[in-house]
Design a protein around this motif. Structure first.
Motif, PDB file in Angstrom:
ATOM      1  N   ARG A  12      45.753  40.662  35.640  1.00 46.36           N
ATOM      2  CA  ARG A  12      44.524  41.081  34.070  1.00 46.36           C
ATOM      3  C   ARG A  12      45.134  41.472  33.102  1.00 46.36           C
ATOM      4  O   ARG A  12      46.528  40.943  32.321  1.00 46.36           O
ATOM      5  CB  ARG A  12      44.611  41.854  35.405  1.00 46.36           C
ATOM      6  CG  ARG A  12      44.177  41.895  36.623  1.00 46.36           C
ATOM      7  CD  ARG A  12      43.520  43.945  37.999  1.00 46.36           C
ATOM      8  NE  ARG A  12      45.442  44.162  37.571  1.00 46.36           N
ATOM      9  CZ  ARG A  12      45.565  45.178  37.792  1.00 46.36           C
ATOM     10  NH1 ARG A  12      44.739  46.242  37.926  1.00 46.36           N
ATOM     11  NH2 ARG A  12      46.869  45.340  38.570  1.00 46.36           N
ATOM     12  N   SER A  22      46.563  50.643  31.342  1.00 43.07           N
ATOM     13  CA  SER A  22      44.937  50.081  31.657  1.00 43.07           C
ATOM     14  C   SER A  22      45.484  48.727  32.037  1.00 43.07           C
ATOM     15  O   SER A  22      46.086  47.883  31.405  1.00 43.07           O
ATOM     16  CB  SER A  22      44.223  49.770  30.826  1.00 43.07           C
ATOM     17  OG  SER A  22      43.153  49.989  31.491  1.00 43.07           O
ATOM     18  N   ARG A  23      45.000  48.353  33.568  1.00 38.33           N
ATOM     19  CA  ARG A  23      44.849  46.526  33.741  1.00 38.33           C
ATOM     20  C   ARG A  23      43.351  46.540  33.717  1.00 38.33           C
ATOM     21  O   ARG A  23      42.770  47.360  34.728  1.00 38.33           O
ATOM     22  CB  ARG A  23      45.941  46.264  34.698  1.00 38.33           C
ATOM     23  CG  ARG A  23      47.459  46.989  34.773  1.00 38.33           C
ATOM     24  CD  ARG A  23      47.717  46.067  33.690  1.00 38.33           C
ATOM     25  NE  ARG A  23      47.708  44.551  33.690  1.00 38.33           N
ATOM     26  CZ  ARG A  23      48.703  43.619  34.664  1.00 38.33           C
ATOM     27  NH1 ARG A  23      49.710  44.649  34.709  1.00 38.33           N
ATOM     28  NH2 ARG A  23      48.541  42.721  34.678  1.00 38.33           N
ATOM     29  N   HIS A  24      43.167  45.295  33.461  1.00 41.55           N
ATOM     30  CA  HIS A  24      40.980  45.192  32.806  1.00 41.55           C
ATOM     31  C   HIS A  24      41.207  44.378  33.842  1.00 41.55           C
ATOM     32  O   HIS A  24      41.591  43.129  33.494  1.00 41.55           O
ATOM     33  CB  HIS A  24      41.149  44.663  31.865  1.00 41.55           C
ATOM     34  CG  HIS A  24      40.908  45.863  30.296  1.00 41.55           C
ATOM     35  ND1 HIS A  24      40.657  47.565  30.890  1.00 41.55           N
ATOM     36  CD2 HIS A  24      41.957  46.104  29.983  1.00 41.55           C
ATOM     37  CE1 HIS A  24      41.332  48.093  29.690  1.00 41.55           C
ATOM     38  NE2 HIS A  24      41.395  47.147  29.225  1.00 41.55           N
ATOM     39  N   SER A  27      36.383  41.913  31.143  1.00 42.51           N
ATOM     40  CA  SER A  27      36.763  41.409  29.668  1.00 42.51           C
ATOM     41  C   SER A  27      36.364  43.028  29.461  1.00 42.51           C
ATOM     42  O   SER A  27      35.176  43.617  29.269  1.00 42.51           O
ATOM     43  CB  SER A  27      36.009  40.675  28.622  1.00 42.51           C
ATOM     44  OG  SER A  27      35.986  39.805  29.716  1.00 42.51           O
ATOM     45  N   PHE A  28      37.619  43.944  28.343  1.00 37.27           N
ATOM     46  CA  PHE A  28      36.941  44.973  28.202  1.00 37.27           C
ATOM     47  C   PHE A  28      37.845  45.828  26.882  1.00 37.27           C
ATOM     48  O   PHE A  28      38.985  45.534  26.887  1.00 37.27           O
ATOM     49  CB  PHE A  28      37.207  46.035  29.516  1.00 37.27           C
ATOM     50  CG  PHE A  28      37.102  47.435  29.020  1.00 37.27           C
ATOM     51  CD1 PHE A  28      35.834  48.327  29.406  1.00 37.27           C
ATOM     52  CD2 PHE A  28      38.362  48.774  28.406  1.00 37.27           C
ATOM     53  CE1 PHE A  28      35.321  49.212  28.910  1.00 37.27           C
ATOM     54  CE2 PHE A  28      37.460  49.757  28.256  1.00 37.27           C
ATOM     55  CZ  PHE A  28      36.988  49.956  28.564  1.00 37.27           C
ATOM     56  N   TYR A  31      40.350  42.828  25.351  1.00 34.20           N
ATOM     57  CA  TYR A  31      40.626  42.110  25.942  1.00 34.20           C
ATOM     58  C   TYR A  31      39.751  41.224  26.136  1.00 34.20           C
ATOM     59  O   TYR A  31      38.692  41.698  26.856  1.00 34.20           O
ATOM     60  CB  TYR A  31      41.429  42.470  27.752  1.00 34.20           C
ATOM     61  CG  TYR A  31      41.168  41.817  28.709  1.00 34.20           C
ATOM     62  CD1 TYR A  31      42.941  40.169  28.581  1.00 34.20           C
ATOM     63  CD2 TYR A  31      40.239  41.845  30.129  1.00 34.20           C
ATOM     64  CE1 TYR A  31      42.457  39.900  29.553  1.00 34.20           C
ATOM     65  CE2 TYR A  31      40.960  40.522  30.893  1.00 34.20           C
ATOM     66  CZ  TYR A  31      40.733  39.254  30.880  1.00 34.20           C
ATOM     67  OH  TYR A  31      41.591  38.608  31.515  1.00 34.20           O
ATOM     68  N   VAL A  44      33.078  46.070  34.697  1.00 35.88           N
ATOM     69  CA  VAL A  44      34.231  46.602  34.414  1.00 35.88           C
ATOM     70  C   VAL A  44      35.120  46.873  35.995  1.00 35.88           C
ATOM     71  O   VAL A  44      34.561  47.980  36.598  1.00 35.88           O
ATOM     72  CB  VAL A  44      34.327  47.979  33.627  1.00 35.88           C
ATOM     73  CG1 VAL A  44      35.236  48.666  32.966  1.00 35.88           C
ATOM     74  CG2 VAL A  44      33.684  46.519  31.846  1.00 35.88           C
ATOM     75  N   ASN A  46      39.080  49.602  35.628  1.00 36.82           N
ATOM     76  CA  ASN A  46      39.882  48.731  35.410  1.00 36.82           C
ATOM     77  C   ASN A  46      40.508  50.603  35.835  1.00 36.82           C
ATOM     78  O   ASN A  46      40.364  51.082  36.785  1.00 36.82           O
ATOM     79  CB  ASN A  46      39.517  50.272  33.642  1.00 36.82           C
ATOM     80  CG  ASN A  46      39.222  49.621  32.690  1.00 36.82           C
ATOM     81  OD1 ASN A  46      38.696  47.865  32.665  1.00 36.82           O
ATOM     82  ND2 ASN A  46      38.320  49.727  31.315  1.00 36.82           N
ATOM     83  N   ASP A  48      43.269  52.478  35.593  1.00 38.20           N
ATOM     84  CA  ASP A  48      43.725  53.631  34.180  1.00 38.20           C
ATOM     85  C   ASP A  48      45.321  54.403  34.641  1.00 38.20           C
ATOM     86  O   ASP A  48      45.059  54.921  35.886  1.00 38.20           O
ATOM     87  CB  ASP A  48      42.960  53.936  33.614  1.00 38.20           C
ATOM     88  CG  ASP A  48      41.509  53.696  32.831  1.00 38.20           C
ATOM     89  OD1 ASP A  48      42.380  52.011  32.821  1.00 38.20           O
ATOM     90  OD2 ASP A  48      40.713  53.492  32.616  1.00 38.20           O
TER      91      ASP A  48
END
Length: 238
Positions: A12, A22-24, A27-28, A31, A44, A46, A48
């Motif tokens: 991620r 945060s780990r996505h 795509s966000f 990232y 999305v 995420n 967080d």
């Protein structure tokens, strides 16, 4: 023929702003991966962690269904509809941004971090009247089975959104097997492991791994250890 895509936890995207980690999955913000834009209507996901007393200042949203699920701690929400609320572990919040809304979210506690999932679903209607809802899901919990926490229908169990989507959670004891039946055979299912180890149609997953499955009507779950999972059934064709 059944198809799937695996997103291991370590693959991620990462955002580390000091106060926010945060780990996505998709795509966000900064990232971007063209191969990781969405899974059907799931735009999305995420994961967080916000430091004590910190948070996201007032910012706008439009035409998106936004779901927050606290996993630890408390989140303070305020929005342009006049809503002020504290969202806690064991609850789920949904906000239909619709024609436009602004809101802020802060860690409500000054002595510990808050961890929560932020999920965006592309709606099936544009410019709806913005709305907010929040409920406890603790009384919905079932051991060794999946319990619904979100649907398209206001009269169903859980919160509701403007999309043909269903969310379930599962708390599975070690070496327990169960099957998830799709609500709509044209949908896909995105499985996100909150904790533990589990096999999903034979694919072994661990903490924070994700697996998308589509072109099928049921999925087999076999818990290797005690496990908690979030299931998101969503339309694949927008």
């Amino acid at each position: 023929m059944k198809q799937s895509i695996l997103h291991k936890s370590a693959s991620r995207g990462i955002a580390d702003h000091g106060w926010l980690h945060s780990r996505h999955t998709f795509s966000f913000a900064h990232y971007f991966d063209p191969q990781r834009m969405n899974f059907g209507a799931l735009r999305v996901l995420n994961d967080d962690t916000v430091a004590a007393g910190m948070g996201f200042g007032e910012h706008p949203h439009r035409n998106m269904e936004i779901i927050s699920i606290p996993l630890k701690g408390e989140l303070r929400h305020q929005d342009s509809m006049g809503t002020t609320a504290i969202i806690r572990e064991g609850e789920i919040q949904v906000m239909s941004a619709g024609s436009g809304i602004t809101h802020s979210e802060y860690n409500h506690q000054s002595n510990q971090e808050v961890q929560f999932l932020q999920i965006w679903i592309v709606p099936n209607q544009q410019d709806v009247t913005p709305r907010y809802d929040q409920i406890s899901i603790r009384e919905l919990e079932k051991k060794n089975d999946f319990f619904q926490i979100l649907s398209p229908n206001p009269s169903d169990q859980g919160v509701w959104i403007h999309q043909e989507a269903w969310f379930h959670m599962g708390i599975l004891e070690k070496e327990h097997s169960t099957t998830y039946q799709f609500k709509n055979p044209d949908n896909g299912l995105y499985v996100f492991v909150l904790e533990g180890n589990i096999k999903v149609d034979g694919q072994e997953l661990s903490d924070r791994d994700g697996l998308g499955i589509w072109e099928t009507t049921e999925v087999l779950f076999e818990s290797v250890t005690h496990a908690r999972v979030l299931l998101m059934e969503i339309p694949m064709n927008l």
